[in-house]
Design a protein around this motif. Structure first.
Motif, PDB file in Angstrom:
ATOM      1  N   UNK A   1      36.635  40.263  63.068  1.00  0.00           N
ATOM      2  CA  UNK A   1      37.488  40.040  61.896  1.00  0.00           C
ATOM      3  C   UNK A   1      36.894  39.015  60.949  1.00  0.00           C
ATOM      4  N   UNK A   2      36.378  37.908  61.482  1.00  0.00           N
ATOM      5  CA  UNK A   2      35.857  36.849  60.623  1.00  0.00           C
ATOM      6  C   UNK A   2      34.412  37.104  60.199  1.00  0.00           C
ATOM      7  N   UNK A   3      33.547  37.403  61.153  1.00  0.00           N
ATOM      8  CA  UNK A   3      32.120  37.493  60.850  1.00  0.00           C
ATOM      9  C   UNK A   3      31.730  38.776  60.124  1.00  0.00           C
ATOM     10  N   UNK A   4      32.533  39.834  60.306  1.00  0.00           N
ATOM     11  CA  UNK A   4      32.152  41.123  59.728  1.00  0.00           C
ATOM     12  C   UNK A   4      33.138  41.588  58.666  1.00  0.00           C
ATOM     13  N   UNK A   5      34.397  41.806  59.044  1.00  0.00           N
ATOM     14  CA  UNK A   5      35.375  42.322  58.071  1.00  0.00           C
ATOM     15  C   UNK A   5      35.577  41.347  56.910  1.00  0.00           C
ATOM     16  N   UNK A   6      35.756  40.077  57.242  1.00  0.00           N
ATOM     17  CA  UNK A   6      36.008  39.091  56.188  1.00  0.00           C
ATOM     18  C   UNK A   6      34.783  38.916  55.299  1.00  0.00           C
ATOM     19  N   UNK A   7      33.596  38.897  55.899  1.00  0.00           N
ATOM     20  CA  UNK A   7      32.379  38.774  55.097  1.00  0.00           C
ATOM     21  C   UNK A   7      32.243  39.943  54.129  1.00  0.00           C
ATOM     22  N   UNK A   8      32.576  41.136  54.597  1.00  0.00           N
ATOM     23  CA  UNK A   8      32.526  42.314  53.727  1.00  0.00           C
ATOM     24  C   UNK A   8      33.543  42.188  52.599  1.00  0.00           C
ATOM     25  N   UNK A   9      34.774  41.787  52.937  1.00  0.00           N
ATOM     26  CA  UNK A   9      35.833  41.694  51.932  1.00  0.00           C
ATOM     27  C   UNK A   9      35.498  40.672  50.859  1.00  0.00           C
ATOM     28  N   UNK A  10      34.978  39.518  51.261  1.00  0.00           N
ATOM     29  CA  UNK A  10      34.612  38.486  50.288  1.00  0.00           C
ATOM     30  C   UNK A  10      33.468  38.985  49.408  1.00  0.00           C
ATOM     31  N   UNK A  11      32.439  39.543  50.029  1.00  0.00           N
ATOM     32  CA  UNK A  11      31.313  40.049  49.263  1.00  0.00           C
ATOM     33  C   UNK A  11      31.725  41.114  48.267  1.00  0.00           C
ATOM     34  N   UNK A  12      32.585  42.028  48.697  1.00  0.00           N
ATOM     35  CA  UNK A  12      33.040  43.108  47.816  1.00  0.00           C
ATOM     36  C   UNK A  12      33.835  42.560  46.637  1.00  0.00           C
ATOM     37  N   UNK A  13      34.766  41.638  46.919  1.00  0.00           N
ATOM     38  CA  UNK A  13      35.606  41.084  45.854  1.00  0.00           C
ATOM     39  C   UNK A  13      34.768  40.327  44.821  1.00  0.00           C
ATOM     40  N   UNK A  14      33.840  39.513  45.290  1.00  0.00           N
ATOM     41  CA  UNK A  14      33.002  38.753  44.362  1.00  0.00           C
ATOM     42  C   UNK A  14      32.072  39.678  43.589  1.00  0.00           C
ATOM     43  N   UNK A  15      31.510  40.670  44.257  1.00  0.00           N
ATOM     44  CA  UNK A  15      30.607  41.610  43.583  1.00  0.00           C
ATOM     45  C   UNK A  15      31.331  42.396  42.501  1.00  0.00           C
ATOM     46  N   UNK A  16      32.570  42.775  42.745  1.00  0.00           N
ATOM     47  CA  UNK A  16      33.343  43.483  41.711  1.00  0.00           C
ATOM     48  C   UNK A  16      33.468  42.627  40.453  1.00  0.00           C
ATOM     49  N   UNK A  17      33.741  41.344  40.642  1.00  0.00           N
ATOM     50  CA  UNK A  17      33.842  40.439  39.500  1.00  0.00           C
ATOM     51  C   UNK A  17      32.514  40.265  38.786  1.00  0.00           C
ATOM     52  N   UNK A  18      31.421  40.184  39.559  1.00  0.00           N
ATOM     53  CA  UNK A  18      30.099  40.063  38.962  1.00  0.00           C
ATOM     54  C   UNK A  18      29.757  41.291  38.122  1.00  0.00           C
ATOM     55  N   UNK A  19      30.038  42.473  38.674  1.00  0.00           N
ATOM     56  CA  UNK A  19      29.748  43.714  37.951  1.00  0.00           C
ATOM     57  C   UNK A  19      30.557  43.768  36.655  1.00  0.00           C
TER      58      UNK A  19
END
Length: 257
Positions: free
Chosen positions: A118-136
């Protein structure tokens, strides 16, 4: 004959850029926030431990840096998306939140497995996706630095689930780099070995273990957070403009053996 002009050394500065650091209440995350702030970035420190976050943010602000604390449970994906939308867009993400539970493979509990994934994989993916959407959406490019581990490359005793999650993060790094390159967003990973942090304090307090691990490392010592800070700045900065999808080992030479 006219001499060719000398090349210009790219900058390691991050002035005017906004950065998000997860797991920033201590250890590598706190050190990353300090490094980014000292390089000129405005830093948002995110974690669940709000008092520790405030202490770090206030210490940075007291010496003239721009920093503030954000209480955030990164395992709550709805909260992650809402927080990133409200605080962003960011030009830099240090995707650092993570943990380890040391258990023999045959004794790993369902609770431990779920907590690590949950923390090392799912959460890392969710944070990366959310920030990347804003960057795009912002259209200004950016840099994501995933904090992986030496165990993203090699295995270790009693770390089967942790090793699996960090291998997953290595895969995320490569895949995100390929997809986001068209938007000018670079994605890289750092892979520390044993670093003196609150997470490793317990196991490194075992003097026999510390001595054994130090002997295995070609540099002959356990690493410090200062050993990691420069690598984060490098990968976040224009100095690494041609680097994406890479994994930088910060292991004292361990994986070279």
């Amino acid at each position: 004959m006219t001499a060719a002009p000398l090349p210009s050394t790219p900058s390691f500065r991050l002035d005017g850029q906004r950065a998000l650091v997860t797991g920033a209440s201590g250890g590598i995350g706190r050190a990353a926030a300090v490094a980014l702030a000292e390089a000129g970035a405005e830093v948002v420190l995110a974690a669940r431990r709000i008092e520790a976050l405030r202490e770090a943010a206030e210490a940075l602000s007291a010496v003239g840096h721009k920093a503030h604390a954000l209480a955030l449970d990164v395992t709550n994906r709805d909260a992650v998306r809402a927080a990133v939308e409200a605080e962003g867009p960011f030009r830099i993400l240090v995707n650092n939140a993570g943990t380890n539970i040391r258990e023999p493979f045959t004794e790993v509990s369902d609770e431990s497995f779920d907590a690590l994934v949950d923390l090392n994989t799912r959460a890392a993916f969710a944070v990366g996706q959310a920030v990347a959407r804003g960057m795009v959406a912002a259209g200004q490019g950016g840099a994501i630095v995933n904090v992986s581990s030496v165990n993203g490359h090699i295995a270790g005793m009693n770390r089967s689930v942790y090793t699996g999650t960090k291998h997953a993060l290595e895969g995320f790094t490569k895949a995100w780099a390929v997809e986001l390159a068209q938007h000018g967003i670079r994605v890289n990973a750092i892979c520390p070995g044993f670093v003196e942090t609150p997470l490793t304090e317990g196991i490194l307090s075992d003097t026999a273990f510390r001595a054994r691990e130090s002997r295995r490392i070609p540099l002959g010592r356990i690493l410090t957070v200062e050993d990691v800070m420069g690598a984060i700045i490098f990968l976040a900065s224009p100095a690494a403009a041609g680097i994406t999808g890479a994994s930088l080992l910060i292991d004292g030479g361990l994986c070279s053996i």
